[in-house]
Design a protein around this motif. Structure first.
Motif, PDB file in Angstrom:
ATOM      1  N   THR A  44       0.785  -1.236   0.000  1.00 39.18           N
ATOM      2  CA  THR A  44       0.000   0.000   0.000  1.00 39.18           C
ATOM      3  C   THR A  44       0.818   1.287   0.000  1.00 39.18           C
ATOM      4  O   THR A  44       0.281   2.341  -0.281  1.00 39.18           O
ATOM      5  N   GLN A  45       2.103   1.236   0.311  1.00 37.86           N
ATOM      6  CA  GLN A  45       2.908   2.455   0.357  1.00 37.86           C
ATOM      7  C   GLN A  45       4.163   2.282  -0.496  1.00 37.86           C
ATOM      8  O   GLN A  45       4.982   1.400  -0.239  1.00 37.86           O
ATOM      9  N   GLN A  46       4.325   3.130  -1.493  1.00 36.61           N
ATOM     10  CA  GLN A  46       5.441   2.992  -2.417  1.00 36.61           C
ATOM     11  C   GLN A  46       6.787   3.164  -1.728  1.00 36.61           C
ATOM     12  O   GLN A  46       7.768   2.489  -2.061  1.00 36.61           O
ATOM     13  N   ILE A  47       6.849   4.034  -0.726  1.00 43.07           N
ATOM     14  CA  ILE A  47       8.111   4.231  -0.024  1.00 43.07           C
ATOM     15  C   ILE A  47       8.556   2.953   0.683  1.00 43.07           C
ATOM     16  O   ILE A  47       9.746   2.618   0.719  1.00 43.07           O
ATOM     17  N   LEU A 105       7.624  -0.107  -0.333  1.00 37.35           N
ATOM     18  CA  LEU A 105       7.952  -1.047  -1.409  1.00 37.35           C
ATOM     19  C   LEU A 105       9.333  -0.775  -1.989  1.00 37.35           C
ATOM     20  O   LEU A 105      10.087  -1.712  -2.285  1.00 37.35           O
ATOM     21  N   ASP A 106       9.673   0.489  -2.155  1.00 37.95           N
ATOM     22  CA  ASP A 106      10.994   0.829  -2.695  1.00 37.95           C
ATOM     23  C   ASP A 106      12.109   0.398  -1.746  1.00 37.95           C
ATOM     24  O   ASP A 106      13.131  -0.162  -2.170  1.00 37.95           O
ATOM     25  N   GLN A 111      12.406  -3.459  -1.831  1.00 41.10           N
ATOM     26  CA  GLN A 111      13.114  -3.959  -3.002  1.00 41.10           C
ATOM     27  C   GLN A 111      14.627  -3.806  -2.836  1.00 41.10           C
ATOM     28  O   GLN A 111      15.399  -4.722  -3.157  1.00 41.10           O
ATOM     29  N   THR A 140       8.473  -7.178  -9.609  1.00 40.16           N
ATOM     30  CA  THR A 140       7.489  -6.094  -9.547  1.00 40.16           C
ATOM     31  C   THR A 140       7.056  -5.810  -8.116  1.00 40.16           C
ATOM     32  O   THR A 140       6.676  -6.724  -7.375  1.00 40.16           O
ATOM     33  N   PHE A 141       7.084  -4.524  -7.750  1.00 43.64           N
ATOM     34  CA  PHE A 141       6.603  -4.052  -6.456  1.00 43.64           C
ATOM     35  C   PHE A 141       5.497  -3.052  -6.769  1.00 43.64           C
ATOM     36  O   PHE A 141       5.755  -1.956  -7.277  1.00 43.64           O
ATOM     37  N   TYR A 142       4.263  -3.428  -6.450  1.00 44.04           N
ATOM     38  CA  TYR A 142       3.109  -2.656  -6.922  1.00 44.04           C
ATOM     39  C   TYR A 142       2.315  -2.096  -5.750  1.00 44.04           C
ATOM     40  O   TYR A 142       1.885  -2.839  -4.860  1.00 44.04           O
ATOM     41  N   GLU A 143       2.132  -0.788  -5.772  1.00 37.99           N
ATOM     42  CA  GLU A 143       1.342  -0.129  -4.729  1.00 37.99           C
ATOM     43  C   GLU A 143      -0.144  -0.254  -5.047  1.00 37.99           C
ATOM     44  O   GLU A 143      -0.623   0.281  -6.049  1.00 37.99           O
ATOM     45  N   SER A 177      11.928  -3.455   5.056  1.00 40.74           N
ATOM     46  CA  SER A 177      12.099  -2.332   4.137  1.00 40.74           C
ATOM     47  C   SER A 177      13.185  -1.364   4.586  1.00 40.74           C
ATOM     48  O   SER A 177      13.643  -0.525   3.815  1.00 40.74           O
TER      49      SER A 177
END
Length: 252
Positions: free
Chosen positions: A103-106, A108-109, A112, A126-129, A191
């Motif tokens: 749910t949060q791109q930060i 997910l980044d 990764q 793939t890391f998808y928000e 993360s």
């Protein structure tokens, strides 16, 4: 598998991984629930949620206390297999292509970046928000199409319970391949951003809940309140069920 507190648990780690690999060799999709004390409690209060938990491939026991309860009541020894552990085990194995839905791109980044240190293949995954919406409002056919195009075998889902378990059950009919695993806070833990998992000594001594309360007091105290309020009834029902089974066996 074994059924305790109305949940179908698989405690044998090798059997968990065997079941996942075997399911990936068959058409269609399935999901694995990571059942902690909160999920056990919620599932026993909400019949529709219990149906979702037991409607998947299996559940692993992400609770240090449930094995203690089982030992007290049934005299059987099992071990916890938490979401963070199965997450790292599968990442490190380098056996599967994976997709990460959160749910949060930060987060997910960061995830990764950190996981690529463990498994270099992750940098090309793939890391998808996922959008912030009700579980009934996701575009499940579109999400399934994205996963199919990606070719992922393992679909990691981190939306928080009970949302993530309902999400997997709704997505399952749309997927042609893959095993979904809901890992809750594991995305945050690995993360490098935000809350980390408790130190090993706290986990080993069943004190992780204290650490989680200190880090997220409002969220965790609310969860603890529901567990404490309903746990005595759950323990009594499990003890009573065990006695009925023993009595039935004696009659036979």
């Amino acid at each position: 598998m074994n059924t305790y507190f109305n949940i179908n648990y698989e405690f044998d780690r090798s059997q968990v991984h065997h079941a996942i690999a075997e399911r990936l060799g068959q058409p269609g999709s399935d999901y694995v629930c990571v059942a902690d004390g909160v999920i056990m409690n919620t599932a026993n209060r909400l019949p529709e949620y219990l149906e979702v938990i037991n409607g998947g491939l299996l559940s692993i026991c992400d609770s240090g206390y449930v094995p203690l309860y089982i030992k007290w009541i049934h005299g059987k020894k099992f071990e916890q297999y938490c979401g963070s552990e199965i997450f790292l085990d599968i990442i490190a194995s380098r056996k599967y292509r994976m997709i990460f839905l959160g749910t949060q791109q930060i987060i997910l980044d960061g995830l990764q970046t950190e996981l690529s240190k463990i498994n270099p293949d992750v940098k090309d995954m793939t890391f998808y928000e996922l959008p912030f919406c009700k579980v009934s409002e996701f575009d499940y056919p579109a999400i399934a199409k994205m996963i199919e195009d990606d070719g992922a075998d393992i679909i990691w889902v981190a939306l928080g319970a009970p949302k993530q378990e309902f999400f997997m059950s709704y997505l399952k009919p749309h997927l042609k391949h893959g095993v979904m695993i809901a890992v809750g806070a594991a995305f945050k833990f690995f993360s490098g951003i935000g809350v980390r998992r408790a130190p090993d000594w706290m986990v080993d001594h069943h004190l992780e809940f204290i650490y989680r309360i200190a880090k997220e007091p409002r969220k965790q105290l609310r969860r603890c309140f529901h567990i404490i309020r309903t746990l005595p009834v759950l323990l009594f029902k499990e003890w009573n069920s065990k006695n009925k089974q023993c009595h039935g066996a004696l009659l036979l």
